[in-house]
Scaffold this motif. Structure first.
Motif, PDB file in Angstrom:
ATOM      1  N   ALA A  84       0.833  -1.204   0.000  1.00  0.00           N
ATOM      2  CA  ALA A  84       0.000   0.000   0.000  1.00  0.00           C
ATOM      3  C   ALA A  84       0.869   1.257   0.000  1.00  0.00           C
ATOM      4  N   ALA A  85       1.910   1.256   0.830  1.00  0.00           N
ATOM      5  CA  ALA A  85       2.812   2.407   0.879  1.00  0.00           C
ATOM      6  C   ALA A  85       3.536   2.591  -0.451  1.00  0.00           C
ATOM      7  N   PHE A  86       3.980   1.500  -1.042  1.00  0.00           N
ATOM      8  CA  PHE A  86       4.685   1.558  -2.320  1.00  0.00           C
ATOM      9  C   PHE A  86       3.778   2.119  -3.412  1.00  0.00           C
ATOM     10  N   LYS A  87       2.517   1.694  -3.418  1.00  0.00           N
ATOM     11  CA  LYS A  87       1.576   2.138  -4.448  1.00  0.00           C
ATOM     12  C   LYS A  87       0.963   3.503  -4.146  1.00  0.00           C
ATOM     13  N   GLY A  88       1.184   4.017  -2.951  1.00  0.00           N
ATOM     14  CA  GLY A  88       0.565   5.279  -2.585  1.00  0.00           C
ATOM     15  C   GLY A  88      -0.927   5.148  -2.353  1.00  0.00           C
ATOM     16  N   ALA A  89      -1.361   3.961  -1.923  1.00  0.00           N
ATOM     17  CA  ALA A  89      -2.772   3.683  -1.659  1.00  0.00           C
ATOM     18  C   ALA A  89      -3.010   3.619  -0.153  1.00  0.00           C
ATOM     19  N   GLU A  90      -4.267   3.714   0.236  1.00  0.00           N
ATOM     20  CA  GLU A  90      -4.592   3.621   1.652  1.00  0.00           C
ATOM     21  C   GLU A  90      -4.394   2.207   2.191  1.00  0.00           C
ATOM     22  N   ALA A  91      -4.688   1.210   1.345  1.00  0.00           N
ATOM     23  CA  ALA A  91      -4.629  -0.169   1.825  1.00  0.00           C
ATOM     24  C   ALA A  91      -4.450  -1.113   0.644  1.00  0.00           C
ATOM     25  N   ALA A  92      -4.122  -2.373   0.954  1.00  0.00           N
ATOM     26  CA  ALA A  92      -3.976  -3.408  -0.069  1.00  0.00           C
ATOM     27  C   ALA A  92      -4.333  -4.756   0.532  1.00  0.00           C
ATOM     28  N   ILE A  93      -4.809  -5.649  -0.306  1.00  0.00           N
ATOM     29  CA  ILE A  93      -5.076  -7.031   0.093  1.00  0.00           C
ATOM     30  C   ILE A  93      -4.299  -7.950  -0.839  1.00  0.00           C
ATOM     31  N   VAL A  94      -3.613  -8.933  -0.259  1.00  0.00           N
ATOM     32  CA  VAL A  94      -2.797  -9.873  -1.028  1.00  0.00           C
ATOM     33  C   VAL A  94      -3.565 -11.177  -1.226  1.00  0.00           C
ATOM     34  N   VAL A  95      -3.519 -11.697  -2.458  1.00  0.00           N
ATOM     35  CA  VAL A  95      -4.133 -12.989  -2.769  1.00  0.00           C
ATOM     36  C   VAL A  95      -3.102 -13.879  -3.466  1.00  0.00           C
ATOM     37  N   GLN A  96      -3.548 -15.037  -3.927  1.00  0.00           N
ATOM     38  CA  GLN A  96      -2.621 -16.082  -4.348  1.00  0.00           C
ATOM     39  C   GLN A  96      -1.924 -15.822  -5.688  1.00  0.00           C
ATOM     40  N   SER A  97      -2.504 -15.025  -6.554  1.00  0.00           N
ATOM     41  CA  SER A  97      -1.910 -14.769  -7.871  1.00  0.00           C
ATOM     42  C   SER A  97      -2.534 -13.519  -8.469  1.00  0.00           C
ATOM     43  N   GLY A  98      -1.922 -13.023  -9.540  1.00  0.00           N
ATOM     44  CA  GLY A  98      -2.518 -11.910 -10.264  1.00  0.00           C
ATOM     45  C   GLY A  98      -3.858 -12.300 -10.864  1.00  0.00           C
ATOM     46  N   PHE A  99      -3.969 -13.541 -11.326  1.00  0.00           N
ATOM     47  CA  PHE A  99      -5.223 -14.046 -11.865  1.00  0.00           C
ATOM     48  C   PHE A  99      -6.300 -13.979 -10.787  1.00  0.00           C
ATOM     49  N   CYS A 100      -5.956 -14.471  -9.588  1.00  0.00           N
ATOM     50  CA  CYS A 100      -6.904 -14.437  -8.468  1.00  0.00           C
ATOM     51  C   CYS A 100      -7.248 -13.004  -8.055  1.00  0.00           C
ATOM     52  N   ALA A 101      -6.329 -12.081  -8.259  1.00  0.00           N
ATOM     53  CA  ALA A 101      -6.613 -10.695  -7.894  1.00  0.00           C
ATOM     54  C   ALA A 101      -7.755 -10.132  -8.720  1.00  0.00           C
ATOM     55  N   ASN A 102      -7.798 -10.450 -10.014  1.00  0.00           N
ATOM     56  CA  ASN A 102      -8.918  -9.998 -10.846  1.00  0.00           C
ATOM     57  C   ASN A 102     -10.218 -10.699 -10.465  1.00  0.00           C
ATOM     58  N   LEU A 103     -10.119 -11.979 -10.118  1.00  0.00           N
ATOM     59  CA  LEU A 103     -11.308 -12.707  -9.674  1.00  0.00           C
ATOM     60  C   LEU A 103     -11.782 -12.183  -8.316  1.00  0.00           C
ATOM     61  N   SER A 104     -10.865 -11.624  -7.543  1.00  0.00           N
ATOM     62  CA  SER A 104     -11.212 -11.051  -6.238  1.00  0.00           C
ATOM     63  C   SER A 104     -11.882  -9.699  -6.366  1.00  0.00           C
ATOM     64  N   ALA A 105     -11.446  -8.917  -7.346  1.00  0.00           N
ATOM     65  CA  ALA A 105     -11.878  -7.523  -7.430  1.00  0.00           C
ATOM     66  C   ALA A 105     -13.181  -7.323  -8.193  1.00  0.00           C
ATOM     67  N   ILE A 106     -13.346  -7.997  -9.320  1.00  0.00           N
ATOM     68  CA  ILE A 106     -14.465  -7.658 -10.214  1.00  0.00           C
ATOM     69  C   ILE A 106     -15.827  -8.145  -9.715  1.00  0.00           C
ATOM     70  N   PRO A 107     -16.003  -9.438  -9.386  1.00  0.00           N
ATOM     71  CA  PRO A 107     -17.342  -9.884  -8.979  1.00  0.00           C
ATOM     72  C   PRO A 107     -17.926  -9.173  -7.755  1.00  0.00           C
ATOM     73  N   PRO A 108     -17.117  -8.777  -6.758  1.00  0.00           N
ATOM     74  CA  PRO A 108     -17.729  -8.035  -5.641  1.00  0.00           C
ATOM     75  C   PRO A 108     -18.201  -6.626  -6.002  1.00  0.00           C
ATOM     76  N   LEU A 109     -17.676  -6.073  -7.103  1.00  0.00           N
ATOM     77  CA  LEU A 109     -17.996  -4.687  -7.450  1.00  0.00           C
ATOM     78  C   LEU A 109     -19.225  -4.554  -8.339  1.00  0.00           C
ATOM     79  N   VAL A 110     -19.461  -5.566  -9.176  1.00  0.00           N
ATOM     80  CA  VAL A 110     -20.599  -5.526 -10.104  1.00  0.00           C
ATOM     81  C   VAL A 110     -21.283  -6.879 -10.144  1.00  0.00           C
TER      82      VAL A 110
END
Length: 393
Positions: A95-121
């Motif tokens: 989060a500090a590196f990206k200049g964001a308030e927070a970050a969540i780590v998951v198992q892969s970049g692929f999983c990161a997209n599966l984590s982010a998109i379905p909860p939003l729409v």
């Protein structure tokens, strides 16, 4: 194999006949500028190891240190008993590196997209997706059950036309794009996308898998590259490319990350990132925080290789990053190009449909900060020799 599974052999045969079958090479050494394959030492131009960190002693030492202290496995999903103090440590550093308030780590970049998109729409919502977005974005969009509206690649005029067409729809709207497109190396027009999102009331998500460690100050990514601050709602990243390890993350507001901790299925139903992976990622972030030397070297190498290949007559596409496509067109010829280069000591795989459109087969040179000028000169000479023999140049 039973008759009901006959289609498997038929499909494998079709892939081979059409030159689309992927010959998977097995690497017998650490990842680096040179690797051993089938007992041979070959120049590695295939890896996403942009900064040469995959076998960096500092990452290895950190992994060993944390294994001695914390063991190997997390033992559970994050929401039950799998969240360790080291996961929180990594998330705070990211989060500090990206200049964001927070970050969540998951198992892969692929999983990161599966984590982010379905909860939003969801099924009554809209996603506006670049037509060349990565497969993980496409799968995340499909899993959301939202209506997917594709816009022409990096075409903000087409994106606005689509946004205008659906302006009357009262629902959540999400614009999603890769930051750097991995097959062509071009960069999304993120400032214009953000402006359109503000105009039409849409959220913006960018998958910066190939921008982390490459674009922005010291490799902080595309949002930093364009100076967009907090105007991008969701940043997705991977830890398997420039960071040299494995894993993925989503960065954004504190509320967004807390929401994803409760909603993201990879976080809820798959075990947490392992101890050595977390440790090595922490070391990688620390290295990038300390110096931008590796990022500068990566760009220096990428620009040099592009210049040399272009001077020799190769079509290197429209890349704006160190990713260097060598356009061939025909899948069979691209595969032959790859095989003959391997005979000459160059490891570079051909890429064809469905990874890229039909008729757009290519080789994709992935340079790293670890390559020397001598390595790149060797590559250019071999490309030229084989390219001329095959009539590519």
């Amino acid at each position: 194999m039973s008759s009901k599974m006959k289609f498997v052999d038929e499909e494998l045969k079709r892939l081979k006949d059409e030159g689309l079958y992927v010959n998977i090479r097995v690497i017998e050494s650490p990842q680096g500028p040179w690797v051993q394959i089938e007992g041979r030492r070959v120049l590695n131009l295939c890896s996403n190891n942009y900064l040469g960190l995959c076998s960096d002693p500092r990452l290895c030492a950190k992994a060993k240190e944390y294994i001695d202290k914390y063991g190997v496995g997390p033992g559970a999903v994050r929401t039950i008993a799998g969240t360790m103090s080291i996961h929180i440590e990594l998330e705070k550093k990211l989060a500090a590196f990206k200049g964001a308030e927070a970050a969540i780590v998951v198992q892969s970049g692929f999983c990161a997209n599966l984590s982010a998109i379905p909860p939003l729409v969801g099924k009554d919502d809209l996603i506006f997706s670049d037509e060349l977005n990565h497969a993980s974005i496409i799968d995340g969009c499909r899993l959301s059950r939202a209506e997917i509206v594709r816009y022409a690649h990096c075409d903000v005029k087409d994106l606005e036309a689509k946004l205008k067409e659906y302006a009357g729809r009262n629902c959540r709207k999400l614009i999603v794009t890769d930051g750097v497109f991995s097959m062509d190396g071009d960069i999304a027009p993120l400032p214009e996308i953000v402006d359109l999102a503000d105009k039409y009331g849409a959220m913006v998500m960018v998958d910066d898998a190939h921008g982390e460690g490459v674009l922005g100050r010291g490799g902080r990514g595309i949002v930093d590259h364009f100076g967009l601050g907090d105007r991008v709602d969701v940043e997705v990243g991977t830890l398997s490319k420039a960071f040299g390890v494995v894993g993925g993350f989503v960065a954004g507001s504190t509320s967004l990350v807390e929401y994803l901790r409760q909603k993201a299925r990879p976080n809820l139903f798959s075990s947490a990132l392992t101890v050595p992976d977390v440790a090595a990622n922490i070391a990688a972030v620390d290295i990038l925080e300390e110096s931008d030397d590796l990022v500068k070297k990566l760009w220096e190498n990428g620009n040099y290789l592009k210049q040399c290949l272009k001077e020799r007559g190769f079509d290197i596409g429209r890349s704006q990053t160190p990713i260097t496509p060598i356009m061939v067109g025909d899948a069979s010829k691209a595969k032959e190009f790859s095989l003959k280069l391997f005979d000459e000591g160059i490891f570079i795989q051909s890429i064809a449909y469905p990874t890229v459109p039909l008729g757009k087969a290519r080789l994709r040179a992935m340079v790293s900060a670890a390559h020397s000028r001598k390595d790149l000169d060797f590559a250019v000479d071999k490309f030229t020799k084989v390219g001329k023999a095959l009539g590519i140049i």
